[in-house]
Design an enzyme around this catalytic site. Structure first.
Site, PDB file in Angstrom:
ATOM      1  N   CYS A 265       6.363   1.206   5.394  1.00 12.02           N
ATOM      2  CA  CYS A 265       7.081   2.494   5.433  1.00 12.02           C
ATOM      3  C   CYS A 265       6.332   3.565   4.645  1.00 12.02           C
ATOM      4  CB  CYS A 265       8.479   2.353   4.810  1.00 12.02           C
ATOM      5  SG  CYS A 265       9.580   1.225   5.661  1.00 12.02           S
TER       6      CYS A 265
ATOM      7  N   ASP B 123       0.474   2.401  -5.945  1.00 10.95           N
ATOM      8  CA  ASP B 123       0.666   1.094  -5.302  1.00 10.95           C
ATOM      9  C   ASP B 123      -0.279   0.099  -5.958  1.00 10.95           C
ATOM     10  OD1 ASP B 123       0.665  -1.098  -3.303  1.00 10.95           O
ATOM     11  OD2 ASP B 123       1.742   0.334  -2.042  1.00 10.95           O
ATOM     12  N   ASN B 124       0.240  -1.091  -6.291  1.00  6.87           N
ATOM     13  CA  ASN B 124      -0.621  -2.111  -6.908  1.00  6.87           C
ATOM     14  C   ASN B 124      -1.193  -3.076  -5.868  1.00  6.87           C
ATOM     15  OD1 ASN B 124       1.647  -3.563  -6.242  1.00  6.87           O
ATOM     16  ND2 ASN B 124       1.778  -4.681  -8.179  1.00  6.87           N
ATOM     17  N   LEU B 125      -0.984  -2.771  -4.599  1.00  8.84           N
ATOM     18  CA  LEU B 125      -1.523  -3.554  -3.474  1.00  8.84           C
ATOM     19  C   LEU B 125      -1.005  -4.987  -3.452  1.00  8.84           C
ATOM     20  CD1 LEU B 125      -5.191  -2.175  -3.502  1.00  8.84           C
ATOM     21  CD2 LEU B 125      -3.159  -1.210  -2.416  1.00  8.84           C
TER      22      LEU B 125
ATOM     23  N   THR C  48      18.930  -0.467   1.286  1.00  9.79           N
ATOM     24  CA  THR C  48      19.124  -1.216   2.524  1.00  9.79           C
ATOM     25  C   THR C  48      20.583  -1.213   2.966  1.00  9.79           C
ATOM     26  OG1 THR C  48      18.954  -3.410   3.519  1.00  9.79           O
ATOM     27  CG2 THR C  48      19.336  -3.360   1.168  1.00  9.79           C
TER      28      THR C  48
ATOM     29  N   SER D   9      20.937 -12.074   0.614  1.00 10.16           N
ATOM     30  CA  SER D   9      19.698 -12.736   0.165  1.00 10.16           C
ATOM     31  C   SER D   9      19.391 -12.217  -1.234  1.00 10.16           C
ATOM     32  CB  SER D   9      18.527 -12.399   1.103  1.00 10.16           C
ATOM     33  OG  SER D   9      18.098 -11.058   0.886  1.00 10.16           O
TER      34      SER D   9
ATOM     35  N   TYR E  16      16.687 -10.813  -2.082  1.00  9.17           N
ATOM     36  CA  TYR E  16      16.122  -9.470  -1.888  1.00  9.17           C
ATOM     37  C   TYR E  16      17.235  -8.426  -1.781  1.00  9.17           C
ATOM     38  CZ  TYR E  16      15.235  -5.424   0.954  1.00  9.17           C
ATOM     39  OH  TYR E  16      15.277  -4.139   1.441  1.00  9.17           O
ATOM     40  N   HIS E  17      18.203  -8.684  -0.881  1.00  9.58           N
ATOM     41  CA  HIS E  17      19.269  -7.691  -0.718  1.00  9.58           C
ATOM     42  C   HIS E  17      20.060  -7.527  -2.026  1.00  9.58           C
ATOM     43  CE1 HIS E  17      18.592  -8.541   3.688  1.00  9.58           C
ATOM     44  NE2 HIS E  17      18.823  -7.254   3.760  1.00  9.58           N
TER      45      HIS E  17
ATOM     46  N   LYS F  23      18.707  -4.937  -4.312  1.00 11.77           N
ATOM     47  CA  LYS F  23      19.067  -3.565  -3.921  1.00 11.77           C
ATOM     48  C   LYS F  23      20.479  -3.225  -4.413  1.00 11.77           C
ATOM     49  CE  LYS F  23      15.303  -2.624  -1.572  1.00 11.77           C
ATOM     50  NZ  LYS F  23      14.423  -1.476  -1.710  1.00 11.77           N
TER      51      LYS F  23
ATOM     52  N   LEU G 192      13.170  -7.125  15.678  1.00 20.27           N
ATOM     53  CA  LEU G 192      12.796  -6.507  16.962  1.00 20.27           C
ATOM     54  C   LEU G 192      11.276  -6.471  17.129  1.00 20.27           C
ATOM     55  CD1 LEU G 192      13.473  -5.191  19.615  1.00 20.27           C
ATOM     56  CD2 LEU G 192      13.943  -3.048  18.410  1.00 20.27           C
TER      57      LEU G 192
ATOM     58  N   ARG H 154       9.260  -8.553  15.842  1.00 22.30           N
ATOM     59  CA  ARG H 154       8.863  -9.935  16.133  1.00 22.30           C
ATOM     60  C   ARG H 154       9.056 -10.238  17.624  1.00 22.30           C
ATOM     61  NH1 ARG H 154       8.532 -14.386  12.847  1.00 22.30           N
ATOM     62  NH2 ARG H 154      10.276 -15.630  13.623  1.00 22.30           N
TER      63      ARG H 154
ATOM     64  N   THR I  60      12.414 -15.950  19.333  1.00 24.18           N
ATOM     65  CA  THR I  60      13.085 -16.860  18.404  1.00 24.18           C
ATOM     66  C   THR I  60      14.424 -16.283  17.943  1.00 24.18           C
ATOM     67  OG1 THR I  60      11.820 -15.799  16.651  1.00 24.18           O
ATOM     68  CG2 THR I  60      10.945 -17.880  17.510  1.00 24.18           C
TER      69      THR I  60
END
Ligand code: NAD
Ligand code: USQ
Length: 417
Positions: free
Chosen positions: A12, A31-33, A145, A187, A189-190, A193, A247, A249, A261
């Site tokens: 993004c 950004d630390n890549l 999110t 999750s 991750y979520h 947030k 989508l 994917r 899948t």
């Protein structure tokens, strides 16, 4: 505006940086890549051949005459560096994309859970604390999110962040107020947030930091007007079982002749937004900041909702791909309904790019062009939500009946922790 884009090398962040630079803003990418290192860790590269960041930036300079600078800094670990950056550069706004964003990666094992929490919560908190310590008026635009609301069936249209409630007050008139919509993350991750939301609420209240939190749906597509200008500007296209989103994917799977899948019954309904609309929304949010002292402005950044199996059916129909229902590696409702309010962006002028066969085929065509780079072994989603077979959790949810499940590993991460 002088804008710092934290996470500006990502899926993004990169198209957002180009779009905002093209609008004449002065852009610095921080950004630390780490995302590129996670590619190496997982042995799964972007389907599209993304160039090293300095090559991307030189190409942009050559094509547009505009300069975007890069500061290689770990926002979660290097607080002093971040503070010095804010003091030296004095950005008007910071767009914060710099988090570990894959739910499956966050659920792989204890190491990736801990990395996701440490990275995401520290990145957000460091930014807020540094803005306060630098004593600057910086508008923070955060990419959150839709997943903070949860993916059950709410039985109502999900509002933009705040819920109207009426609280019984003994012997007196009921109290009417608004609260943060109760979070129900699915999750680790979520969940980070959801934790971010509390940090934002506190800093907006206590320190009067101006914050916009964009509750974004699943991005689809890969190109924007700017990334299409030259192959050296190409955006990332994740298709692997951890980072690939549904989508994209399906479109990649159709392009390489792999059965689509669908997890479980495919009954999950999710919110979606095209990558071109994402960059436009970020621009709109930057141009419409909350006032100093306002509560956090929460906007739902999505344009449409779709059920996963309907998307598979649509992609199958237009591409001829077959669909395979695979055991669901996640713990999620078999079916949910989802209705979402997105009035603010529409009122502010967003004209949604909705799902059309033409655009879907365009993404599939991009995937087809780079199909030779695909590693089909990386397609299955093998990160399991639960392995605690002794905790009374049915085998259907623990992955005990899941083919190709990976063992919970505890090796060190390439992401730098
Ligand atoms: P991405 O992984 O492609 O990009 C994130 C970038 O942040 C990477 O370039 C990474 O190197 C950098 N980063 C991570 N931690 C960092 C740190 N500590 N210091 C400095 N840089 C760091 O992810 P994305 O898809 O571009 O997502 C960006 C944001 O948007 C995320 O916060 C994500 O939660 C949110 N979002 C994404 C989607 C989606 O479908 N991709 C949907 C909704 C919300
Ligand atoms: N799914 C499949 N088949 C697949 C991949 C996914 O059926 O091959 C299903 C999943 O089980 C899930 C749904 O599709 O029900 C969405 O999965 P996803 O991986 O596309 O999306 P998600 O894990 O929710 O995460 C992505 C981004 C994340 C962002 C989120 C927005 O990675 O950064 O926050 O979308 S949202 O979903 O609205 O919360």
């Amino acid at each position: 505006m002088k804008i710092a884009i934290l996470g500006g090398d990502g899926f993004c962040g990169w198209p957002a940086a180009l779009h905002l630079s093209n609008q004449g803003h002065e852009i610095t990418i921080v950004d630390n890549l780490s995302r590129r290192r996670i590619d190496d860790e997982l042995g799964a590269q972007s389907l599209t051949p993304i160039r090293p960041l300095d090559e991307r930036l030189n190409a942009w300079q050559e094509l547009s005459g505009r300069t975007i600078t890069h500061v290689d800094l770990d926002v979660a670990q290097d607080y002093d560096g971040l503070l010095a950056f804010l003091q030296d550069q004095g950005p008007d706004a910071v767009v914060h994309f710099a988090e570990q964003r894959a739910a499956p990666y966050s659920m792989k094992n204890a190491r990736t859970k801990r990395y996701t929490v440490d990275n995401n919560v520290n990145a957000t908190h460091n930014l807020l604390a540094a803005i306060v310590e630098a004593d600057r008026d910086v508008h923070v635009v955060h990419l959150g999110t839709m997943g903070v609301y949860g993916y059950g069936t709410a039985g109502m249209k999900i509002p933009e962040g705040y819920l109207d409630v009426e609280i019984p007050h003994e012997g007196q008139q009921n109290i009417e107020t608004q609260i943060l919509y109760p979070t129900n993350p699915g999750s680790i991750y979520h969940m980070t947030k959801s934790l971010d939301q509390l940090l934002f609420a506190f800093y907006a209240k206590n320190d009067r930091v101006r914050i916009t939190d964009l509750h974004q749906g699943i991005i689809w597509g890969t190109n924007t007007a700017e990334t299409l200008k030259d192959e050296r500007l190409i955006n990332r296209f994740d298709y692997d079982g951890d980072y690939g989103t549904v989508l994209n994917r399906f479109l990649m799977q159709a392009a390489v002749g792999y059965p689509l899948t669908v997890h479980g019954t495919g009954g999950q309904t999710r919110a979606f937004i095209h990558v071109q609309d994402m960059v436009r929304c970020v621009e709109i949010a930057l141009n419409n900041p909350p006032a100093v002292g306002d509560r956090v402005m929460i906007l739902n950044q999505m344009t449409e909702t779709h059920r996963v199996r309907d998307l598979a059916e649509l992609v199958g129909r237009i591409s001829g791909a077959t669909v395979e229902m695979v055991p669901n590696p996640r713990q999620e409702s078999a079916e949910n309904d989802l209705h979402v309010t997105n009035d603010t962006f529409l009122d502010l002028g967003l004209q949604p790019t909705t799902l059309s066969e033409g655009l879907l085929l365009e993404v599939e065509e991009t995937a087809r062009r780079y199909a030779h780079r695909a590693d089909l072994a990386k397609i299955p989603a093998t990160s399991l939500w639960n392995r605690r077979t002794h905790a009374g959790i049915p085998a259907s949810l623990t992955g005990a009946d899941h083919d190709g499940a990976e063992a919970g590993s505890a090796s060190s991460t390439a992401a730098g922790n």
